[in-house]
Design a protein around this motif. Sequence first.
Motif, PDB file in Angstrom:
ATOM      1  N   VAL A 166     -19.322  -0.367  -7.951  1.00 33.61           N
ATOM      2  CA  VAL A 166     -18.081  -0.357  -8.729  1.00 33.61           C
ATOM      3  C   VAL A 166     -16.989   0.406  -7.975  1.00 33.61           C
ATOM      4  O   VAL A 166     -15.837  -0.040  -7.917  1.00 33.61           O
ATOM      5  CB  VAL A 166     -18.324   0.246 -10.128  1.00 33.61           C
ATOM      6  CG1 VAL A 166     -17.014   0.508 -10.855  1.00 33.61           C
ATOM      7  CG2 VAL A 166     -19.220  -0.667 -10.951  1.00 33.61           C
ATOM      8  N   ASP A 167     -17.344   1.535  -7.391  1.00 36.27           N
ATOM      9  CA  ASP A 167     -16.370   2.321  -6.631  1.00 36.27           C
ATOM     10  C   ASP A 167     -15.834   1.546  -5.426  1.00 36.27           C
ATOM     11  O   ASP A 167     -14.632   1.588  -5.141  1.00 36.27           O
ATOM     12  CB  ASP A 167     -16.984   3.636  -6.154  1.00 36.27           C
ATOM     13  CG  ASP A 167     -17.229   4.620  -7.286  1.00 36.27           C
ATOM     14  OD1 ASP A 167     -16.677   4.417  -8.386  1.00 36.27           O
ATOM     15  OD2 ASP A 167     -17.997   5.583  -7.065  1.00 36.27           O
ATOM     16  N   LEU A 168     -16.703   0.826  -4.734  1.00 34.38           N
ATOM     17  CA  LEU A 168     -16.264   0.041  -3.576  1.00 34.38           C
ATOM     18  C   LEU A 168     -15.356  -1.103  -4.014  1.00 34.38           C
ATOM     19  O   LEU A 168     -14.362  -1.411  -3.348  1.00 34.38           O
ATOM     20  CB  LEU A 168     -17.470  -0.487  -2.798  1.00 34.38           C
ATOM     21  CG  LEU A 168     -18.294   0.579  -2.074  1.00 34.38           C
ATOM     22  CD1 LEU A 168     -19.551  -0.034  -1.469  1.00 34.38           C
ATOM     23  CD2 LEU A 168     -17.468   1.269  -0.998  1.00 34.38           C
ATOM     24  N   HIS A 224      -6.213  -1.874   5.325  1.00 30.04           N
ATOM     25  CA  HIS A 224      -7.474  -2.508   4.931  1.00 30.04           C
ATOM     26  C   HIS A 224      -8.650  -1.548   5.118  1.00 30.04           C
ATOM     27  O   HIS A 224      -8.780  -0.906   6.148  1.00 30.04           O
ATOM     28  CB  HIS A 224      -7.707  -3.776   5.756  1.00 30.04           C
ATOM     29  CG  HIS A 224      -8.995  -4.456   5.440  1.00 30.04           C
ATOM     30  ND1 HIS A 224      -9.202  -5.129   4.263  1.00 30.04           N
ATOM     31  CD2 HIS A 224     -10.145  -4.546   6.137  1.00 30.04           C
ATOM     32  CE1 HIS A 224     -10.431  -5.609   4.253  1.00 30.04           C
ATOM     33  NE2 HIS A 224     -11.017  -5.274   5.379  1.00 30.04           N
ATOM     34  N   THR A 225      -9.484  -1.474   4.099  1.00 35.30           N
ATOM     35  CA  THR A 225     -10.703  -0.677   4.152  1.00 35.30           C
ATOM     36  C   THR A 225     -11.873  -1.626   4.313  1.00 35.30           C
ATOM     37  O   THR A 225     -12.018  -2.565   3.531  1.00 35.30           O
ATOM     38  CB  THR A 225     -10.879   0.146   2.856  1.00 35.30           C
ATOM     39  OG1 THR A 225      -9.716   0.928   2.643  1.00 35.30           O
ATOM     40  CG2 THR A 225     -12.094   1.039   2.925  1.00 35.30           C
ATOM     41  N   GLU A 264      -9.708  -3.283  -4.718  1.00 36.62           N
ATOM     42  CA  GLU A 264      -8.641  -3.705  -5.628  1.00 36.62           C
ATOM     43  C   GLU A 264      -7.411  -2.817  -5.493  1.00 36.62           C
ATOM     44  O   GLU A 264      -6.274  -3.315  -5.460  1.00 36.62           O
ATOM     45  CB  GLU A 264      -9.145  -3.689  -7.069  1.00 36.62           C
ATOM     46  CG  GLU A 264     -10.172  -4.762  -7.354  1.00 36.62           C
ATOM     47  CD  GLU A 264     -10.793  -4.632  -8.734  1.00 36.62           C
ATOM     48  OE1 GLU A 264     -10.624  -3.571  -9.385  1.00 36.62           O
ATOM     49  OE2 GLU A 264     -11.455  -5.588  -9.163  1.00 36.62           O
ATOM     50  N   ILE A 265      -7.610  -1.522  -5.405  1.00 36.21           N
ATOM     51  CA  ILE A 265      -6.486  -0.602  -5.291  1.00 36.21           C
ATOM     52  C   ILE A 265      -5.744  -0.815  -3.974  1.00 36.21           C
ATOM     53  O   ILE A 265      -4.512  -0.770  -3.930  1.00 36.21           O
ATOM     54  CB  ILE A 265      -6.957   0.859  -5.449  1.00 36.21           C
ATOM     55  CG1 ILE A 265      -7.407   1.099  -6.890  1.00 36.21           C
ATOM     56  CG2 ILE A 265      -5.866   1.845  -5.052  1.00 36.21           C
ATOM     57  CD1 ILE A 265      -8.146   2.400  -7.110  1.00 36.21           C
ATOM     58  N   THR A 266      -6.489  -1.073  -2.907  1.00 32.17           N
ATOM     59  CA  THR A 266      -5.854  -1.347  -1.617  1.00 32.17           C
ATOM     60  C   THR A 266      -4.967  -2.582  -1.719  1.00 32.17           C
ATOM     61  O   THR A 266      -3.838  -2.592  -1.225  1.00 32.17           O
ATOM     62  CB  THR A 266      -6.916  -1.550  -0.524  1.00 32.17           C
ATOM     63  OG1 THR A 266      -7.686  -0.352  -0.404  1.00 32.17           O
ATOM     64  CG2 THR A 266      -6.289  -1.880   0.815  1.00 32.17           C
ATOM     65  N   ILE A 326      -3.530  -3.785  -4.425  1.00 38.89           N
ATOM     66  CA  ILE A 326      -2.366  -3.448  -5.250  1.00 38.89           C
ATOM     67  C   ILE A 326      -1.330  -2.688  -4.428  1.00 38.89           C
ATOM     68  O   ILE A 326      -0.122  -2.953  -4.531  1.00 38.89           O
ATOM     69  CB  ILE A 326      -2.803  -2.627  -6.486  1.00 38.89           C
ATOM     70  CG1 ILE A 326      -3.571  -3.522  -7.460  1.00 38.89           C
ATOM     71  CG2 ILE A 326      -1.595  -1.992  -7.181  1.00 38.89           C
ATOM     72  CD1 ILE A 326      -4.254  -2.768  -8.573  1.00 38.89           C
ATOM     73  N   LEU A 327      -1.782  -1.759  -3.600  1.00 43.74           N
ATOM     74  CA  LEU A 327      -0.854  -1.008  -2.753  1.00 43.74           C
ATOM     75  C   LEU A 327      -0.176  -1.917  -1.733  1.00 43.74           C
ATOM     76  O   LEU A 327       1.009  -1.743  -1.418  1.00 43.74           O
ATOM     77  CB  LEU A 327      -1.578   0.142  -2.051  1.00 43.74           C
ATOM     78  CG  LEU A 327      -1.964   1.317  -2.950  1.00 43.74           C
ATOM     79  CD1 LEU A 327      -2.846   2.298  -2.189  1.00 43.74           C
ATOM     80  CD2 LEU A 327      -0.739   2.003  -3.504  1.00 43.74           C
ATOM     81  N   GLN A 328      -0.918  -2.904  -1.215  1.00 44.49           N
ATOM     82  CA  GLN A 328      -0.317  -3.856  -0.275  1.00 44.49           C
ATOM     83  C   GLN A 328       0.766  -4.684  -0.968  1.00 44.49           C
ATOM     84  O   GLN A 328       1.828  -4.949  -0.392  1.00 44.49           O
ATOM     85  CB  GLN A 328      -1.395  -4.753   0.322  1.00 44.49           C
ATOM     86  CG  GLN A 328      -2.309  -4.029   1.278  1.00 44.49           C
ATOM     87  CD  GLN A 328      -3.523  -4.850   1.685  1.00 44.49           C
ATOM     88  OE1 GLN A 328      -3.818  -5.899   1.117  1.00 44.49           O
ATOM     89  NE2 GLN A 328      -4.247  -4.356   2.691  1.00 44.49           N
ATOM     90  N   LEU A 329       0.499  -5.090  -2.211  1.00 45.90           N
ATOM     91  CA  LEU A 329       1.502  -5.837  -2.975  1.00 45.90           C
ATOM     92  C   LEU A 329       2.727  -4.966  -3.259  1.00 45.90           C
ATOM     93  O   LEU A 329       3.864  -5.437  -3.180  1.00 45.90           O
ATOM     94  CB  LEU A 329       0.892  -6.353  -4.280  1.00 45.90           C
ATOM     95  CG  LEU A 329      -0.158  -7.439  -4.137  1.00 45.90           C
ATOM     96  CD1 LEU A 329      -0.847  -7.700  -5.476  1.00 45.90           C
ATOM     97  CD2 LEU A 329       0.455  -8.710  -3.602  1.00 45.90           C
TER      98      LEU A 329
END
Length: 75
Positions: A23-25, A59-60, A30-32, A34-37
């Motif tokens: 879930v954390d991964l 990108h992670t 998802e957060i990455t 959103i930040l890119q958007l």
Amino acid sequence: FVLMKQNRMSRRADQRHHLNLQVDLLAEKEITKILQLQQAMCRSLGIKPDEEVRELSEHTAVEGLAKELEEKIPE
């Protein structure tokens, strides 16, 4: 009986930890995105994005990180 119960509890705890890691991964991915958007919107509006946001939106490699963790965590 006590040892059997402890082993079962330990297995369940391991399963919960594994699920939490997944879930954390997924949340990281998802957060990455959103930040890119957000960065793309800032660029289109002519706003200079924060340096920290730029770094966090890179990108992670979640899949590689998950494999590495799986290899390092003893069973």
